[in-house]
Design a protein around this motif. Structure first.
Motif, short mmCIF file in Angstrom:
data_model
loop_
_atom_site.label_atom_id
_atom_site.label_comp_id
_atom_site.label_asym_id
_atom_site.label_seq_id
_atom_site.Cartn_x
_atom_site.Cartn_y
_atom_site.Cartn_z
N SER A 2 0.85 -1.19 0.00
CA SER A 2 0.00 0.00 0.00
C SER A 2 0.89 1.25 0.00
CB SER A 2 -0.92 0.03 1.23
OG SER A 2 -0.17 0.24 2.41
N ARG A 3 0.32 2.35 -0.40
CA ARG A 3 1.04 3.62 -0.39
C ARG A 3 1.38 4.02 1.05
NH1 ARG A 3 1.56 7.56 -4.28
NH2 ARG A 3 2.03 9.67 -3.53
N GLU A 4 0.46 3.71 1.96
CA GLU A 4 0.68 4.06 3.37
C GLU A 4 1.89 3.33 3.95
OE1 GLU A 4 -2.23 3.22 2.03
OE2 GLU A 4 -3.06 5.26 2.01
N LYS A 5 2.08 2.05 3.56
CA LYS A 5 3.23 1.29 4.05
C LYS A 5 4.54 1.92 3.56
CE LYS A 5 1.36 -3.33 4.84
NZ LYS A 5 1.45 -4.77 4.47
N GLU A 46 4.98 5.07 2.81
CA GLU A 46 5.15 6.32 3.53
C GLU A 46 5.74 6.08 4.92
OE1 GLU A 46 1.33 8.14 3.48
OE2 GLU A 46 1.50 8.83 1.40
N ARG A 47 5.27 5.01 5.57
CA ARG A 47 5.83 4.67 6.89
C ARG A 47 7.30 4.28 6.77
NH1 ARG A 47 0.67 2.22 7.69
NH2 ARG A 47 1.48 0.14 7.27
N CYS A 51 9.41 7.31 6.48
CA CYS A 51 9.52 8.02 7.77
C CYS A 51 10.66 7.49 8.64
CB CYS A 51 8.19 7.93 8.53
SG CYS A 51 6.90 8.99 7.84
N TYR A 61 3.94 2.77 -7.35
CA TYR A 61 3.57 3.91 -6.52
C TYR A 61 4.51 5.06 -6.87
CZ TYR A 61 1.00 0.47 -3.76
OH TYR A 61 0.13 -0.51 -3.35
N ASP A 75 4.98 15.44 -2.60
CA ASP A 75 4.57 14.32 -1.74
C ASP A 75 5.63 14.05 -0.67
OD1 ASP A 75 2.23 13.85 -3.22
OD2 ASP A 75 3.30 12.54 -4.62
N ILE A 91 5.50 14.29 3.47
CA ILE A 91 5.88 13.18 4.35
C ILE A 91 6.89 13.66 5.39
CG2 ILE A 91 7.12 10.96 4.44
CD1 ILE A 91 5.88 10.33 1.69
N GLU A 98 5.10 15.78 8.03
CA GLU A 98 4.31 14.96 8.96
C GLU A 98 5.21 14.15 9.89
OE1 GLU A 98 1.78 12.64 6.49
OE2 GLU A 98 0.41 14.29 6.04
#
Length: 306
Positions: A241-244, A246-247, A250, A278, A284, A288, A291
């Motif tokens: 996923s895109r969220e994974k 992004e994590r 981070c 992705y 973007d 990130i 955040e």
């Protein structure tokens, strides 16, 4: 729809799992554009990994199998959850295909006989369990059998098969059977099981005859009273996923994130398991970073107040 089943003999001496993974392997072939040898190798490993995943008791557990041989195929990798849902890929999707004299695909040639099978079980908490054995043939099923005997001391029989259309090269059928002797099995149980296995047809032959996965288990366990533990559908499922991503970003420093874009100012991440792309532009990445730093500052404030 693909299904997996787990059975046990009424005397508790033998456990059997069977899977019809025809759709799973067909989907893997299409996603990765696999050659025939790559399809046969990955398909077999997907079947085995799905059955082994379904043996995990913890809800959030997963299992990762990696076959690393010295053949042209490169590494063969499959990951399954505790419900048997599975995904995988190979190092060289275009690996050339060679055949035995009987017309079957020489998977051993593609995988290579020299190498290792790594098995990692992640139970969702604590350190994962990692086992490793040397390859005995590169044919996958024999290597799975050897893993259980060597690493876990569980007498096991593993049969895996992928039937490919000789004309168009597409997957027609794929499945697997895993039989294990449980503690306390008597000699007569072993002898009866061995006789059954001597005459057992290949898994894809049984599927082609219209046999269900329960029929396959009962055939392998002929002469035993068989109880079904569970039966449910399984799929080829990717968890990317895109969220994974992004994590993951981070966990990097600000400078590392800003150094990632290519000449077009983008970061393109491609999932090995489903080939989904992705794309992140500079805006973007800056979002990130903002955040990430905001969360870091909030965490520092909480600690200082404590």
């Amino acid at each position: 729809m693909d299904k997996i089943i787990r059975c046990i003999t009424s005397d508790g001496a033998v456990m059997a799992s069977a899977i019809d993974a025809s759709d799973i392997v067909f989907k893997a072939q299409k996603i990765h554009g696999l050659s025939r040898s790559a399809t046969a190798a990955l398909g077999r490993l997907l079947c085995a990994t799905s059955m082994m995943g379904a043996m995990l008791k913890q809800k959030d557990a997963s299992i990762n199998l990696r076959v690393s041989g010295d053949g042209e195929l490169g590494p063969v990798i499959a990951v399954a959850d505790s419900k048997g849902n599975v995904r995988g890929y190979v190092g060289n999707a275009n690996c050339p295909t060679e055949y035995y004299n009987n017309g079957k695909i020489n998977v051993s040639k593609a995988v290579g006989k020299n190498g290792v099978l790594n098995v990692m079980r992640d139970y969702g908490s604590g350190d994962p369990y990692i086992g490793q054995v040397e390859l005995v043939s590169g044919e996958i099923a024999e290597d799975i059998t050897n893993y259980f005997a060597t690493s876990e001391q569980i007498p096991t029989v593993c049969a895996l098969g992928v039937l490919i259309n000789k004309e168009d090269g597409e997957v027609m059928l794929a499945g697997g059977l895993l039989i294990q002797l449980l503690p306390g099995a008597f000699e007569d149980t072993i002898e009866k099981l061995e006789k059954n296995l001597e005459t057992l047809e290949p898994v894809t032959t049984m599927l082609a005859k219209g046999m269900s996965i329960l029929d396959i288990c009962k055939t392998a366990l002929a002469g035993f009273e068989v109880e079904v533990l569970d039966e449910y559908p399984v799929k080829y499922v990717c968890t990317c996923s895109r969220e994974k991503l992004e994590r993951l970003f981070c966990t990097m420093s600000d400078d590392e994130i800003r150094a990632m874009p290519d000449d077009n100012g983008r970061v393109v991440a491609n999932c090995h398991f489903c080939n989904k792309k992705y794309i992140f532009n500079k805006e973007d990445l800056e979002k990130i970073i903002k955040e990430k730093n905001s969360k870091d500052n909030t965490s520092k404030d909480k600690k200082s107040k404590e």
